[in-house]
Design a protein around this motif. Structure first.
Motif, PDB file in Angstrom:
ATOM      1  N   ALA A  53       0.824  -1.213   0.000  1.00  0.00           N
ATOM      2  CA  ALA A  53       0.000   0.000   0.000  1.00  0.00           C
ATOM      3  C   ALA A  53       0.856   1.259   0.000  1.00  0.00           C
ATOM      4  CB  ALA A  53      -0.932  -0.012   1.210  1.00  0.00           C
ATOM      5  N   VAL A  54       1.860   1.309   0.864  1.00  0.00           N
ATOM      6  CA  VAL A  54       2.698   2.516   0.944  1.00  0.00           C
ATOM      7  C   VAL A  54       3.544   2.661  -0.309  1.00  0.00           C
ATOM      8  CG1 VAL A  54       4.486   3.704   2.269  1.00  0.00           C
ATOM      9  CG2 VAL A  54       2.699   2.411   3.457  1.00  0.00           C
ATOM     10  N   THR A  55       4.014   1.540  -0.848  1.00  0.00           N
ATOM     11  CA  THR A  55       4.796   1.611  -2.085  1.00  0.00           C
ATOM     12  C   THR A  55       3.943   2.116  -3.241  1.00  0.00           C
ATOM     13  OG1 THR A  55       6.148  -0.248  -1.338  1.00  0.00           O
ATOM     14  CG2 THR A  55       6.252   0.305  -3.657  1.00  0.00           C
ATOM     15  N   ALA A  56       2.681   1.695  -3.263  1.00  0.00           N
ATOM     16  CA  ALA A  56       1.797   2.108  -4.361  1.00  0.00           C
ATOM     17  C   ALA A  56       1.299   3.532  -4.198  1.00  0.00           C
ATOM     18  CB  ALA A  56       0.613   1.150  -4.448  1.00  0.00           C
ATOM     19  N   LEU A  57       1.033   3.951  -2.967  1.00  0.00           N
ATOM     20  CA  LEU A  57       0.376   5.236  -2.739  1.00  0.00           C
ATOM     21  C   LEU A  57       1.288   6.307  -2.165  1.00  0.00           C
ATOM     22  CD1 LEU A  57      -2.929   3.836  -1.180  1.00  0.00           C
ATOM     23  CD2 LEU A  57      -2.512   4.482  -3.559  1.00  0.00           C
ATOM     24  N   GLY A  58       2.422   5.906  -1.597  1.00  0.00           N
ATOM     25  CA  GLY A  58       3.312   6.883  -0.971  1.00  0.00           C
ATOM     26  C   GLY A  58       4.119   7.671  -1.984  1.00  0.00           C
ATOM     27  N   ARG A  59       4.933   8.582  -1.465  1.00  0.00           N
ATOM     28  CA  ARG A  59       5.759   9.425  -2.328  1.00  0.00           C
ATOM     29  C   ARG A  59       7.158   9.555  -1.734  1.00  0.00           C
ATOM     30  NH1 ARG A  59       2.906  12.425  -6.037  1.00  0.00           N
ATOM     31  NH2 ARG A  59       0.629  12.406  -5.825  1.00  0.00           N
ATOM     32  N   GLY A  60       8.102   9.861  -2.621  1.00  0.00           N
ATOM     33  CA  GLY A  60       9.446  10.219  -2.189  1.00  0.00           C
ATOM     34  C   GLY A  60      10.114   9.169  -1.326  1.00  0.00           C
ATOM     35  N   ARG A  61      10.740   9.641  -0.244  1.00  0.00           N
ATOM     36  CA  ARG A  61      11.527   8.752   0.610  1.00  0.00           C
ATOM     37  C   ARG A  61      10.642   7.714   1.291  1.00  0.00           C
ATOM     38  NH1 ARG A  61      15.799  11.472   4.551  1.00  0.00           N
ATOM     39  NH2 ARG A  61      16.606  11.970   2.466  1.00  0.00           N
ATOM     40  N   THR A  62       9.411   8.095   1.639  1.00  0.00           N
ATOM     41  CA  THR A  62       8.505   7.143   2.281  1.00  0.00           C
ATOM     42  C   THR A  62       8.268   5.937   1.381  1.00  0.00           C
ATOM     43  OG1 THR A  62       7.395   8.933   3.451  1.00  0.00           O
ATOM     44  CG2 THR A  62       6.215   6.838   3.287  1.00  0.00           C
ATOM     45  N   ARG A  63       8.040   6.206   0.101  1.00  0.00           N
ATOM     46  CA  ARG A  63       7.826   5.117  -0.854  1.00  0.00           C
ATOM     47  C   ARG A  63       9.077   4.246  -0.973  1.00  0.00           C
ATOM     48  NH1 ARG A  63       5.763   6.130  -6.961  1.00  0.00           N
ATOM     49  NH2 ARG A  63       3.738   5.844  -5.973  1.00  0.00           N
ATOM     50  N   THR A  64      10.236   4.853  -1.039  1.00  0.00           N
ATOM     51  CA  THR A  64      11.475   4.090  -1.176  1.00  0.00           C
ATOM     52  C   THR A  64      11.716   3.215   0.036  1.00  0.00           C
ATOM     53  OG1 THR A  64      12.411   5.854  -2.536  1.00  0.00           O
ATOM     54  CG2 THR A  64      13.949   4.269  -1.587  1.00  0.00           C
ATOM     55  N   VAL A  65      11.519   3.773   1.229  1.00  0.00           N
ATOM     56  CA  VAL A  65      11.711   2.991   2.455  1.00  0.00           C
ATOM     57  C   VAL A  65      10.734   1.820   2.498  1.00  0.00           C
ATOM     58  CG1 VAL A  65      11.497   3.055   4.971  1.00  0.00           C
ATOM     59  CG2 VAL A  65      12.677   4.905   3.768  1.00  0.00           C
ATOM     60  N   ALA A  66       9.479   2.064   2.118  1.00  0.00           N
ATOM     61  CA  ALA A  66       8.485   0.992   2.113  1.00  0.00           C
ATOM     62  C   ALA A  66       8.854  -0.095   1.099  1.00  0.00           C
ATOM     63  CB  ALA A  66       7.107   1.555   1.799  1.00  0.00           C
ATOM     64  N   ALA A  67       9.357   0.324  -0.062  1.00  0.00           N
ATOM     65  CA  ALA A  67       9.747  -0.652  -1.082  1.00  0.00           C
ATOM     66  C   ALA A  67      10.911  -1.508  -0.599  1.00  0.00           C
ATOM     67  CB  ALA A  67      10.117   0.065  -2.371  1.00  0.00           C
ATOM     68  N   LEU A  68      11.912  -0.874   0.027  1.00  0.00           N
ATOM     69  CA  LEU A  68      13.047  -1.626   0.556  1.00  0.00           C
ATOM     70  C   LEU A  68      12.609  -2.578   1.661  1.00  0.00           C
ATOM     71  CD1 LEU A  68      15.876   1.071   0.677  1.00  0.00           C
ATOM     72  CD2 LEU A  68      15.831  -1.021  -0.708  1.00  0.00           C
ATOM     73  N   ALA A  69      11.743  -2.096   2.545  1.00  0.00           N
ATOM     74  CA  ALA A  69      11.244  -2.949   3.614  1.00  0.00           C
ATOM     75  C   ALA A  69      10.468  -4.134   3.044  1.00  0.00           C
ATOM     76  CB  ALA A  69      10.367  -2.138   4.567  1.00  0.00           C
ATOM     77  N   GLY A  70       9.677  -3.874   2.003  1.00  0.00           N
ATOM     78  CA  GLY A  70       8.934  -4.951   1.377  1.00  0.00           C
ATOM     79  C   GLY A  70       9.843  -5.982   0.731  1.00  0.00           C
ATOM     80  N   GLY A  71      10.905  -5.502   0.067  1.00  0.00           N
ATOM     81  CA  GLY A  71      11.847  -6.434  -0.543  1.00  0.00           C
ATOM     82  C   GLY A  71      12.541  -7.306   0.482  1.00  0.00           C
ATOM     83  N   LEU A  72      12.971  -6.709   1.581  1.00  0.00           N
ATOM     84  CA  LEU A  72      13.611  -7.481   2.650  1.00  0.00           C
ATOM     85  C   LEU A  72      12.623  -8.452   3.281  1.00  0.00           C
ATOM     86  CD1 LEU A  72      15.751  -4.667   4.318  1.00  0.00           C
ATOM     87  CD2 LEU A  72      16.584  -6.586   2.942  1.00  0.00           C
TER      88      LEU A  72
END
Length: 369
Positions: free
Chosen positions: A205-224
């Protein structure tokens, strides 16, 4: 003979036989166990089919993500591609189970239904040790982990390193598998499963709807998170689970080499590493031939990718998701192999045109710039 356009027809020409191989594997054990035992001790056709699927996903999913260039569009597309039919098939299976037509999935009655629903709807039930409403959806859990890792690499502009990721995963699969031969996430850890399932939802959800650094952090957390779930939650053992991930990244490496992003030598090293470390991942004489044949068939189809394929073969690939999800239900409903084979393809055509295709069109409209 009607021929399909060659641009992507070779991928559909792989998906169709792969789905039929899985269905025949289960149908053989259901209707002809004595005969199928002789086939299965030589080569596991079910394993062959799912590994072809994993290679195809590895080849096409990152390409789809990068073509869109939009994480919201990617996740929306995946949701409308997979969830409508998954929901319909799971709903049908549960209705038939509670009506006494199908056996209730093992462990379903003992676990809290909201947790089971969360696991199945996030397609992570296999890695959370939750019951699957439809048994074959275990493969979707690995697909989901792969999506999370692809999104993470894309977000930090490291998507081109797929060959290196494949090699790293393959080489670490062996020691990790020896250290963790069984899933760490096991037992009836309902709270842990619920929290991890919610973490998957939050990452998407955050990766799809977030922006900027928040989106990047969520994407990295999701990958891990996706990687951790495979390492700690693979029911077949960590070695097999990590090799599945490595296989998908090997498929991506082939795509990268085709696009000129990496050398063919690098892609070849990735494929060789995955095969070399993967053929010993399961103590079963039918495992290694299945994996080697899956890579060989994928290579052969890739070599012929500019040729035209029979339209009927490509069409089987188009309806392959329906074939894959519906066949476990039909196995319990129909009385013999002939009836099963006669009913499966028409029913899959029906669900594709009534459920899958309209949902995909809606997803495309929602993500249109």
């Amino acid at each position: 003979m009607f021929l399909a356009p060659a641009r992507l027809a070779w991928l559909d020409a792989l998906r169709g036989p792969a789905a039929l191989a899985v269905t025949m594997h289960h149908a053989g054990w259901t209707f002809l166990p004595g005969v199928w035992a002789e086939v299965d001790r030589r080569i596991d056709l079910g394993t062959w089919g799912v590994f072809v699927f994993f290679l195809v996903s590895g080849y096409i999913i990152p390409a789809s993500l990068e073509r869109r260039g939009d994480l919201r569009a990617f996740w929306t597309g995946r949701a409308f591609r997979l969830l409508p039919l998954l929901l319909a098939a799971c709903g049908l299976a549960l209705l038939l189970a509670y009506a006494g037509v199908l056996p209730l999935p093992p462990g379903l009655a003992e676990r809290p239904w909201p947790v089971v629903a969360l696991g199945n709807l996030t397609m992570s039930q296999e890695l959370l040790n939750l019951p699957a409403v439809i048994s074959v959806t275990w493969t979707l859990s690995y697909e989901m982990a792969f999506y999370l890792m692809c999104v993470a690499l894309f977000s930090v502009r490291q998507a081109h390193r797929s060959a290196g990721v494949a090699v790293a995963l393959a080489l670490t699969a062996v020691p990790l598998g020896l250290l963790l031969p069984k899933a760490v996430i096991g037992g009836r850890a309902d709270l842990a499963a619920a929290l991890l399932g919610l973490a998957v939802v939050a990452a998407v959800a955050v990766t799809a709807l977030g922006r900027g650094r928040t989106r990047t952090v969520a994407a990295l957390a999701g990958g891990l998170l996706g990687l951790a779930l495979v390492v700690l939650g693979s029911r077949g053992g960590t070695w097999q689970g990590v090799i599945i991930l490595a296989t998908m990244f090997a498929g991506t490496a082939v795509h990268r080499a085709e696009q000129g992003a990496i050398s063919w030598r690098a892609a070849g090293v990735a494929v060789a590493a995955v095969l070399g470390c993967g053929i010993f991942a399961k103590d079963d004489p039918a495992w290694a031939p299945a994996i080697v044949l899956a890579f060989g068939v994928f290579a052969g189809a890739y070599a012929l990718r500019r040729r035209a394929f029979p339209r009927w073969l490509s069409y089987l690939g188009v309806i392959s998701f329906s074939l894959y999800l519906l066949h476990p239900i039909l196995l319990h409903v129909l009385p013999d192999l002939a009836t099963f084979l006669l009913a499966l393809v028409p029913l899959s055509m029906l669900t594709y045109h009534l459920i899958e295709s309209p949902a995909q069109r809606l997803g495309r409209r929602l993500t249109r710039p």
